[in-house]
Design a protein around this motif. Sequence first.
Motif, PDB file in Angstrom:
ATOM      1  N   ARG A 158      39.666  47.377  28.845  1.00 45.73           N
ATOM      2  CA  ARG A 158      40.004  46.205  29.652  1.00 45.73           C
ATOM      3  C   ARG A 158      39.074  45.048  29.312  1.00 45.73           C
ATOM      4  N   CYS A 182      42.372  42.148  32.393  1.00 49.29           N
ATOM      5  CA  CYS A 182      43.467  42.382  31.444  1.00 49.29           C
ATOM      6  C   CYS A 182      43.269  43.730  30.745  1.00 49.29           C
ATOM      7  N   ASP A 196      48.980  38.006  27.859  1.00 53.30           N
ATOM      8  CA  ASP A 196      49.004  39.213  28.688  1.00 53.30           C
ATOM      9  C   ASP A 196      50.375  39.280  29.352  1.00 53.30           C
ATOM     10  N   TYR A 207      45.750  33.680  28.129  1.00 54.71           N
ATOM     11  CA  TYR A 207      44.345  33.357  28.339  1.00 54.71           C
ATOM     12  C   TYR A 207      43.795  32.628  27.110  1.00 54.71           C
TER      13      TYR A 207
END
Length: 363
Positions: free
Chosen positions: A52, A65, A85, A92
């Motif tokens: 992540r 994410c 994402d 992002y």
Amino acid sequence: MYPHHREREQPIFSSRAHVFQIDPGTKRNWIPASKHAVTVSFFYDANRNVYRIISVGGTKAIINCTVTPSMSFTKTSQKFGQWADSRANTVYGLGFATEQQLHQFSDKFKEVKDAARLAREKSQDKELANTALTIAAPQFSQDLSDELQSPPVMCVNGPEEKLFRSQSADITLSAEKERIKKMLSEGSICEMNLESELFTLQDSNSKLVAALHEANANVEQWKKQLAAYQGETDRLRDQVVELEAHGGHGPSDLLKDELTKSLEELEALLKAKDEEIHILQSKKVEYHEVEHHRDEAIHRLRETEMRNAELERRIQNSEQNLNNSLEERDRMDSGIQRAIEILDIKIFDLNDLRQSLVKLIDK
């Protein structure tokens, strides 16, 4: 739940950058997600084989994410990169201070993406099961809440009559459960922030330790040079004194000037080395301060984990009380249903008795 999750999830890379998100309306303009540069970290969950990207600003998670094999990090300029994402339905963007930081983050993103692909191939069934549980949990909670909020309806002899009972205990338990879940969520964000701060402190600590070791080695070398310079200075001073004592029998005034100049240069060099030693000592003090801050962060992290464990225990107790209340309500419903059935039989018997009395009166 959350404390164990934090224990198994470890940071593997961290960098500082300005975070942006794509404008959901135009899909063209960037919206700043942070007022200043924040820490963006890669975390790895060894139990679930999940990677992540997490960034926390204050008490708010700016980026949370999960890295998937289908993601790709694109460099759009010398200091800016972006990735999409699909789960969060957003894009992002990260603005770095140097081009080197951008390259490091891009390389780490590619490395993590490849690792996620390998983990997906090895444990795809387990990941699908966890995803199904994650999707089913909110719906189960909503169904349970709807079931608690809907009053039972009973039918007696044709017409529908609503049977209202007090649900204050169920409402109180549900409200307590929601409040504890909210507190647990806030504690998880705070814990995530502390972990990012702890990772930053550990990174700074390792850099300071390396600099301190290098400085200590340089100090030993400089002490040897300082001792040699001091011996050379004493020897030159003795020569100057000897030359002054011999007067005209010694070397020329030019040689005396050269010796005096060399002596001044050595004294200036000694002064510079003393200043460098003082600077290194001040850096050592800063290292101890960073150690103190790191210990405080570890202490706060442990306290947060203890609070989260207490919140989990309270949630379990609330769920147990809720289950007990539901069982008690089911037992009461069964008793009421039996009473209604008996009442229907009595009413039927009274109706037969009334008809019999009418027939007797008519005769």
